[in-house]
Design a protein around this motif. Structure first.
Motif, PDB file in Angstrom:
ATOM      1  N   LYS A   2       0.902  -1.638  -0.126  1.00  0.00           N
ATOM      2  CA  LYS A   2       0.216   0.206  -0.083  1.00  0.00           C
ATOM      3  C   LYS A   2       0.983   1.266   0.140  1.00  0.00           C
ATOM      4  O   LYS A   2       1.723   1.373   0.912  1.00  0.00           O
ATOM      5  N   HIS A   3       0.983   2.335  -0.390  1.00  0.00           N
ATOM      6  CA  HIS A   3       1.767   2.852  -0.983  1.00  0.00           C
ATOM      7  C   HIS A   3       0.727   5.103  -0.324  1.00  0.00           C
ATOM      8  O   HIS A   3      -0.788   4.376  -0.361  1.00  0.00           O
ATOM      9  N   GLU A   4       0.779   5.430  -0.107  1.00  0.00           N
ATOM     10  CA  GLU A   4       0.336   6.897  -0.246  1.00  0.00           C
ATOM     11  C   GLU A   4      -0.512   7.581  -0.206  1.00  0.00           C
ATOM     12  O   GLU A   4      -1.954   7.670  -0.126  1.00  0.00           O
ATOM     13  N   THR A   5      -0.852   7.184  -1.698  1.00  0.00           N
ATOM     14  CA  THR A   5      -1.668   7.507  -3.097  1.00  0.00           C
ATOM     15  C   THR A   5      -2.390   6.736  -3.450  1.00  0.00           C
ATOM     16  O   THR A   5      -3.549   7.278  -3.891  1.00  0.00           O
ATOM     17  N   HIS A   6      -2.283   5.622  -2.375  1.00  0.00           N
ATOM     18  CA  HIS A   6      -3.311   4.199  -2.876  1.00  0.00           C
ATOM     19  C   HIS A   6      -5.345   5.174  -2.676  1.00  0.00           C
ATOM     20  O   HIS A   6      -5.581   4.858  -2.819  1.00  0.00           O
ATOM     21  N   GLY A   7      -4.890   5.943  -1.143  1.00  0.00           N
ATOM     22  CA  GLY A   7      -6.160   7.197  -0.464  1.00  0.00           C
ATOM     23  C   GLY A   7      -6.784   7.526  -1.452  1.00  0.00           C
ATOM     24  O   GLY A   7      -7.925   7.860  -2.073  1.00  0.00           O
ATOM     25  N   ASP A   8      -6.113   8.079  -2.435  1.00  0.00           N
ATOM     26  CA  ASP A   8      -6.206   9.079  -3.064  1.00  0.00           C
ATOM     27  C   ASP A   8      -7.615   8.200  -4.409  1.00  0.00           C
ATOM     28  O   ASP A   8      -7.709   9.019  -4.614  1.00  0.00           O
ATOM     29  N   VAL A   9      -6.701   7.423  -4.320  1.00  0.00           N
ATOM     30  CA  VAL A   9      -6.580   6.643  -5.555  1.00  0.00           C
ATOM     31  C   VAL A   9      -8.118   5.588  -5.585  1.00  0.00           C
ATOM     32  O   VAL A   9      -9.175   5.665  -6.771  1.00  0.00           O
ATOM     33  N   VAL A  10      -8.682   5.257  -4.326  1.00  0.00           N
ATOM     34  CA  VAL A  10     -10.061   4.884  -4.071  1.00  0.00           C
ATOM     35  C   VAL A  10     -10.869   5.759  -3.662  1.00  0.00           C
ATOM     36  O   VAL A  10     -11.850   5.916  -4.268  1.00  0.00           O
ATOM     37  N   LYS A  11     -10.563   6.757  -3.727  1.00  0.00           N
ATOM     38  CA  LYS A  11     -11.759   8.016  -3.677  1.00  0.00           C
ATOM     39  C   LYS A  11     -11.898   8.675  -4.950  1.00  0.00           C
ATOM     40  O   LYS A  11     -13.266   8.258  -5.431  1.00  0.00           O
ATOM     41  N   ARG A  12     -11.359   8.783  -5.744  1.00  0.00           N
ATOM     42  CA  ARG A  12     -11.281   8.835  -7.492  1.00  0.00           C
ATOM     43  C   ARG A  12     -12.252   7.629  -7.754  1.00  0.00           C
ATOM     44  O   ARG A  12     -13.162   7.795  -8.917  1.00  0.00           O
ATOM     45  N   LEU A  13     -12.008   6.424  -7.643  1.00  0.00           N
ATOM     46  CA  LEU A  13     -12.759   4.901  -7.598  1.00  0.00           C
ATOM     47  C   LEU A  13     -14.472   5.266  -7.180  1.00  0.00           C
ATOM     48  O   LEU A  13     -14.624   5.194  -7.882  1.00  0.00           O
ATOM     49  N   LYS A  14     -14.227   5.572  -6.170  1.00  0.00           N
ATOM     50  CA  LYS A  14     -15.921   5.574  -5.372  1.00  0.00           C
ATOM     51  C   LYS A  14     -16.219   6.809  -6.085  1.00  0.00           C
ATOM     52  O   LYS A  14     -17.669   6.487  -5.927  1.00  0.00           O
ATOM     53  N   ARG A  15     -15.466   8.250  -6.296  1.00  0.00           N
ATOM     54  CA  ARG A  15     -16.482   9.088  -6.629  1.00  0.00           C
ATOM     55  C   ARG A  15     -17.204   8.816  -8.465  1.00  0.00           C
ATOM     56  O   ARG A  15     -17.819   8.845  -8.864  1.00  0.00           O
ATOM     57  N   GLN A  49      -7.992   9.353 -14.347  1.00  0.00           N
ATOM     58  CA  GLN A  49      -7.133   9.610 -13.555  1.00  0.00           C
ATOM     59  C   GLN A  49      -7.046   8.938 -12.534  1.00  0.00           C
ATOM     60  O   GLN A  49      -5.769   9.232 -11.874  1.00  0.00           O
ATOM     61  N   ALA A  50      -7.810   8.404 -11.894  1.00  0.00           N
ATOM     62  CA  ALA A  50      -7.539   7.507 -10.563  1.00  0.00           C
ATOM     63  C   ALA A  50      -6.204   6.221 -11.124  1.00  0.00           C
ATOM     64  O   ALA A  50      -5.443   5.851 -10.206  1.00  0.00           O
ATOM     65  N   LYS A  51      -6.222   5.059 -12.527  1.00  0.00           N
ATOM     66  CA  LYS A  51      -5.267   5.111 -12.945  1.00  0.00           C
ATOM     67  C   LYS A  51      -3.812   5.537 -13.582  1.00  0.00           C
ATOM     68  O   LYS A  51      -2.865   4.841 -12.862  1.00  0.00           O
ATOM     69  N   ARG A  52      -3.511   6.705 -13.675  1.00  0.00           N
ATOM     70  CA  ARG A  52      -2.708   7.457 -13.548  1.00  0.00           C
ATOM     71  C   ARG A  52      -2.243   7.623 -12.472  1.00  0.00           C
ATOM     72  O   ARG A  52      -0.660   7.345 -12.080  1.00  0.00           O
ATOM     73  N   VAL A  53      -2.987   7.910 -11.359  1.00  0.00           N
ATOM     74  CA  VAL A  53      -2.089   8.147 -10.175  1.00  0.00           C
ATOM     75  C   VAL A  53      -2.041   6.811  -9.495  1.00  0.00           C
ATOM     76  O   VAL A  53      -0.760   6.854  -9.397  1.00  0.00           O
ATOM     77  N   PHE A  54      -2.395   5.903  -9.789  1.00  0.00           N
ATOM     78  CA  PHE A  54      -2.055   4.344  -9.398  1.00  0.00           C
ATOM     79  C   PHE A  54      -0.502   4.172 -10.206  1.00  0.00           C
ATOM     80  O   PHE A  54      -0.035   3.349 -10.002  1.00  0.00           O
ATOM     81  N   ILE A  55      -0.604   4.011 -10.858  1.00  0.00           N
ATOM     82  CA  ILE A  55       0.494   3.751 -12.410  1.00  0.00           C
ATOM     83  C   ILE A  55       1.714   4.558 -12.002  1.00  0.00           C
ATOM     84  O   ILE A  55       2.780   3.753 -11.908  1.00  0.00           O
ATOM     85  N   HIS A  56       1.395   5.933 -12.075  1.00  0.00           N
ATOM     86  CA  HIS A  56       2.691   6.523 -11.639  1.00  0.00           C
ATOM     87  C   HIS A  56       2.794   6.535 -10.484  1.00  0.00           C
ATOM     88  O   HIS A  56       4.355   6.153 -10.015  1.00  0.00           O
ATOM     89  N   ASP A  57       2.423   6.021  -9.413  1.00  0.00           N
ATOM     90  CA  ASP A  57       2.617   5.594  -8.110  1.00  0.00           C
ATOM     91  C   ASP A  57       3.531   4.653  -7.937  1.00  0.00           C
ATOM     92  O   ASP A  57       4.769   4.349  -6.951  1.00  0.00           O
ATOM     93  N   HIS A  58       3.287   3.371  -8.908  1.00  0.00           N
ATOM     94  CA  HIS A  58       3.901   2.532  -8.763  1.00  0.00           C
ATOM     95  C   HIS A  58       5.012   2.632  -9.649  1.00  0.00           C
ATOM     96  O   HIS A  58       6.228   2.424  -9.290  1.00  0.00           O
TER      97      HIS A  58
END
Length: 87
Positions: A2-15, A49-58
């Motif tokens: 788990k990375h610190e951006t995962h919370g943001d990714v989850v919020k984006r996916l919920k949206r 956007q969620a996908k982009r944040v997730f992949i860049h984080d990886h």
């Protein structure tokens, strides 16, 4: 991992999920095609956007961090190529 951006990714996916549910309701209620298309666009953008944040984080935390570890360069390049297909 788990990375610190995962919370943001989850919020984006919920949206995006909320937008998708709204889109379904709009279609069922017979809303205008323009309104539905606009809502579909919002779903698509939120997921993109969620996908982009997730992949860049990886790339930033998994691939870049492992570049300093003794690891096969070919394996790193292969993993980068694999994940970059989804950008």
């Amino acid at each position: 991992m788990k990375h610190e951006t995962h919370g943001d990714v989850v919020k984006r996916l919920k949206r995006a999920s909320g937008h998708l549910q709204k889109t379904i309701s709009m279609i069922e209620d017979g809303r205008s095609c323009v309104d539905v298309a606009q809502q579909l666009h919002a779903v698509s953008k939120a997921i993109e956007q969620a996908k982009r944040v997730f992949i860049h984080d990886h790339i930033d935390h998994c691939l870049e961090g492992s570049a300093n570890e003794p690891r096969d360069q070919a394996a790193l390049v292969a993993e980068f190529r694999e994940i970059s297909k989804y950008l």
